[in-house]
Structures are given as C-alpha cells and as structure tokens.
Design an enzyme around this catalytic site. Structure first.
Site: not given
Ligand code: DQQ
Length: 515
Positions: A50, A52-53, A69, A114, A172-173
């Site tokens: 998997w 993601n970001d 991610q 992230s 977050r982020d």
């Molecule tokens: N993905 C979200 C973020 C977070 C991350 C956005 C977690 O807010 O930090 O897709 O995988």
C-alpha cells in the site's frame, strides 16, 4: 544501487505470517503483480503493498527524492512508514530502504504520517506527524549519510499540542519554508464548527516553534472541516495554497497575495485542482531548475478486497509543472522528462464528424498499447457533445466527453469494467475552452491510471479497471451537431522499470534486488 528485498522490506508481510514468508511466496506475489493488467508501467509505485501521500519531495544534489506513505504489511491501510525512492529525472526510479518506521518511542508508535523535507545548514531534515493513538505530534528526523538512514530527534515532539484557545479537527501534515533567518511552518488543521485552517508557526532552529495564527480560514460547509496536507509556495508574482479538504477529498487551490509583514494570505482566486476524484494529498517542491513540481497520490477505485488481493494499492501521479495563467488561475502540465519514454508514434488530423445521435469514428485501424500519451485538439463546433472513447475487450469502455451546454468535461466510467467491485460513475468538472474555442486534451493512459490535462488549466485523474488493458481502440465521438478533431498525436510509452528483476521474480534472492 542495489538493495536486498529485506532491506527494502517490500515483502515481509506478503503472507499473513511474516515468519513463514518464503521465496516462493515472494515469487508468486511478484509474478501476479507483473501480470496484472491494471498495474501502471510508467507511474511510480513500489514493487508491492500500500502507498498513499507523497512526502518529503525534493531535489538535492541533483537527485530527485520521493518519499511516500507506505504500509509494508500488505496492500491495505496499516501502520504508515515512509518509503523512499530516488531518480535522476523523475521518470526512472531506484527503490531505497524504508526511511522511517513507527516507534519504538511512544510518540510515533502507531504511524509516521505525512510531512516535508528541508535542508537545515546542510542537514537533510524531515518534519513528520508522529501518531500515537489519537495523538498527532510534529516530529523531526535527520540524516547524516545522504538521506539513506534517518535518526529521530530524541526530544520529539517539537510541538507538544495544538495551540490553546480553539478546538482543532486534526493537527497533522507539514509545509515548511524559510524567510530570512526564520523558518515558517504550516500544519494541516481545521477549527471545529468553523472550517479548514492551516496553522502558522515560526522558528529559528526548526526545533522550537512559536504559534502565530491560521494562515487563512475556510468555511466548513463549503470547503470542509479539516484541510489536510496544506502546501504553500510563491509562484510568479502570487502565492499558492493547495489543500486536501476533508470530507470532500477534492483537491482545491487558492492563488492570492501573502503579506510577509503580517504573515497573512489573502486568496484572490479559488479553483479545483483535479476533478477526477482519484487525485489526493499533493505535495510540491522547487527543483534545481527553479520549476515548481507537484505530484499526488492516485487512490484506488476498486474494493479493499480487490486491491488487497492484487498485492499493490495506490500509485503516484506523474510529476506536473505548475505555472500561473494571466487571470490568476493555476496552470498545470506534465513534466517534459516523460517524453523520454515516447516510442511508436501515430498521428491524425482534420477529422470532421456529424451526428444527431452519438456518432462514432475510429481514429486508427489498429488498437494502441494501454501505456500511451495522447495530445488531442478538438473544436466542439455546434455539437452538443464531443470527445473520445477508449474501447477495450468485452465491450468495456470509458468516455471522455465535453458537454457544450454545461461547459464540462465528463469521464464516463459506467461501462469501464465488468467487475461490480469497481467504481461505475460519471466524474465531471468545468473546463474553459481556449480563446480559439478549442479543447486541448493531454492524456496519460497507463493500465488503470488515466490522467487528463485540459487546456493546461485543470486535470481529471481517474482510475479504470478494464479486464484487459494492453489493446485500446480509440474513437472520436460526436452528438447533436458537427465537431472537428483538429489534431491528434499519440505515442506509446515505455515502461520505466528497466530492471526486469523488479517485476520478474523467477530465480534467486539476488534476482529480486533492485538497481
Ligand atoms: N494521509 C492523509 C494525511 C495523513 C496521511 C492525507 C496518513 O492527513 O498525514 O491523505 O497516511
């Protein structure tokens, strides 16, 4: 550069019991992945599992770095790590070991969410969100060996809690930049009952932060409760803020002015960055040529069971260049580096088609490869609808149709695949015609990925899952009048994985290394 699979940690949980994962499990998984018709050939994704970001995006010492991610435990959401790959050109990638994993300290024991990368007095420094239960904490890690291994700051977190005074929906982020001697940081957040609000902080050393105020505040009913992954940067003579809003998950942008005295952003122009519904959590960076590059996570459009079974989930968009149009709207196009993948070329021009009902004309005698690039210029004329049809075996098809009455482009996925597990919808969004009244579509088709750029103003990124993707029939479609296809250029694109061992698992452990 070569890494053993264990170093890269792609396979450890390909089987539910990682202690019992054998070479033949890995071979079986990689054989399945290599034969998967939905697997992209020229969009970045790790060998399995998997993602993601995009995180920590940068170019450093001429090398492009893409962190992401990553859940090494399988092709489904799980404890997030930071995967890592490098590239000389943002097209061809080398996998590196996982950069950051959860724990062992409590502050990030559950996930590494992230964040971004800055170079602090020559030291590569990651700022990420440590997850421990429901607690979200800004944390730091640095590298002393050129971004291969990472050491977490023992004093993490560097910000203990969200600022007092209001209740946040998420914290977050990270997006960090420098102004003079000071660092500034945005943290993705929202104010409960009010709206999205990226929180602005200032620091002189990246480790001690002073809270200032929200950079700007949204309206919850219009742009969501929480703005994830805020990204803020100068472009031309304006500033741009991109956000990934919850719950809508349609990436928005604002262009406007930034008061460097008061540190307030005044949005002047708002737009949808991508209408397709698959593109999320983008992150940008300035490369050494001074180009503002952005990429985003392309989510799956199939069921959790389907992508878990497939052994991979999520893929990165192609790198895109951002620029400003004179009217203040954001311009976007794929990076020219992708042209290095161009292979067999086909061309059509000046094709006029009239239809009361939907008329259809084939564009080529033979089907094209499912990894290709098209640049098409259409003049809708007096037609009600016109566009393209991507036709696959088993009557599976995807329509890319412009509707003159609404000024929208629609991606019709209702017949994209026979599987009921996949999304079957119509995605649409407004797109302005060029001053000449034409529509220039730049398409990147790659297995299950479809990225469409319209007049370099907006993109529609979609996922489609036809049973077979290696042969695609292209048709011109027109309804309710006459439209003209002025010009069409097509290139079949090569795979970016020049090392076949990445996809071919036969042989020894050595053959499962990456170079
Ligand atoms: N993905 C979200 C973020 C977070 C991350 C956005 C977690 O807010 O930090 O897709 O995988």
């Amino acid at each position: 550069m070569s890494q053993s699979p264990d170093q890269v940690n792609f396979f450890t949980a390909a089987s539910p019991d990682k202690d019992r994962t054998t070479l033949s499990d890995k071979q079986a998984l990689m054989a399945k992945i290599a034969a998967d018709p939905h697997r992209p050939a020229y969009h970045f994704l790790p060998p399995a599992n998997w993602i993601n970001d995009p995180n920590g995006s940068c170019q450093w010492n001429s090398q492009y770095h893409l962190f992401y991610q990553y859940h090494p435990g399988g092709a489904f959401r799980g404890p997030r790590h930071w995967g890592h790959a490098i590239s000389p050109d943002m097209v061809h990638w080398t996998d590196l070991p996982i950069a950051l994993a959860p724990g062992p300290d409590a502050i990030d024991k559950d996930s590494i969410y992230s964040g971004c990368m800055v170079i602090n007095q020559g030291v590569p420094t990651i700022v990420y969100t440590g997850i421990s239960g429901t607690r979200e904490s800004p944390c730091i890690a640095t590298s002393q060996d050129g971004m291969v291994s990472w050491q977490k700051y023992p004093g993490n977190p560097v910000i203990a809690a969200p600022p007092p005074g209001f209740e946040v929906s998420g914290f977050r982020d990270h997006c960090i930049w420098q102004e003079g001697a000071d660092w500034y940081q945005l943290i993705g957040a929202g104010i409960k009952g009010v709206g999205g609000a990226p929180l602005l902080y200032r620091s002189q050393d990246l480790y001690n932060w002073e809270y200032l105020h929200p950079l700007c505040v949204g309206v919850a009913e219009v742009t969501g409760q929480m703005w994830q992954c805020p990204d803020f940067f100068p472009l031309g003579d304006k500033y741009v803020l991109t956000i990934a809003p919850q719950p809508d998950r349609v990436v928005l942008y604002y262009t406007g002015t930034y008061d460097r005295e008061k540190h307030l952003f005044t949005p002047e122009h708002k737009g949808v960055f991508d209408y397709g519904g698959s593109y999320y959590a983008p992150q940008s960076f300035l490369d050494e040529q001074g180009r503002r590059i952005i990429w985003g996570w392309l989510q799956e459009g199939r069921s959790v069971a389907a992508h878990t079974e497939a052994g991979w989930a999520g893929v990165m968009s192609c790198p895109r260049i951002l620029f400003l149009h004179p009217d203040g709207s954001l311009g976007v196009r794929p990076v020219p580096e992708l042209e290095s993948l161009r292979g067999e070329h086909r061309h059509r021009e000046r094709l006029s088609l009239t239809g009361a009902d939907m008329a259809q004309a084939p564009l080529f005698d033979q089907p094209v490869k499912g990894s290709c690039e098209l640049i098409v210029e259409l003049d809708p004329g007096d037609s009600a609808r016109c566009g393209l049809r991507l036709g696959y075996s088993f009557n599976e098809e995807t329509g890319i149709i412009y509707h003159a009455d609404t000024g929208t482009l629609e991606i019709d996925r209702t017949a994209s695949s026979r599987s009921q597990e996949d999304l079957h919808d119509v995605q649409g969004g407004t797109c302005a015609l060029s001053p000449e009244g034409t529509l220039k579509l730049h398409l990147l088709l790659d297995g299950s990925v479809l990225e469409i750029f319209v007049n370099e103003r907006v993109s529609f990124t979609s996922r489609i899952y036809p049973s077979q993707t290696n042969r695609v029939n292209l048709d011109f479609r027109v309804q309710g009048g006459t439209a003209r296809l002025l010009d069409l250029k097509l290139w079949e694109l090569d795979s970016i994985w020049t090392d076949p061992t990445r996809e071919l698992p036969e042989g020894s452990e050595k053959k499962l290394t990456y170079s």
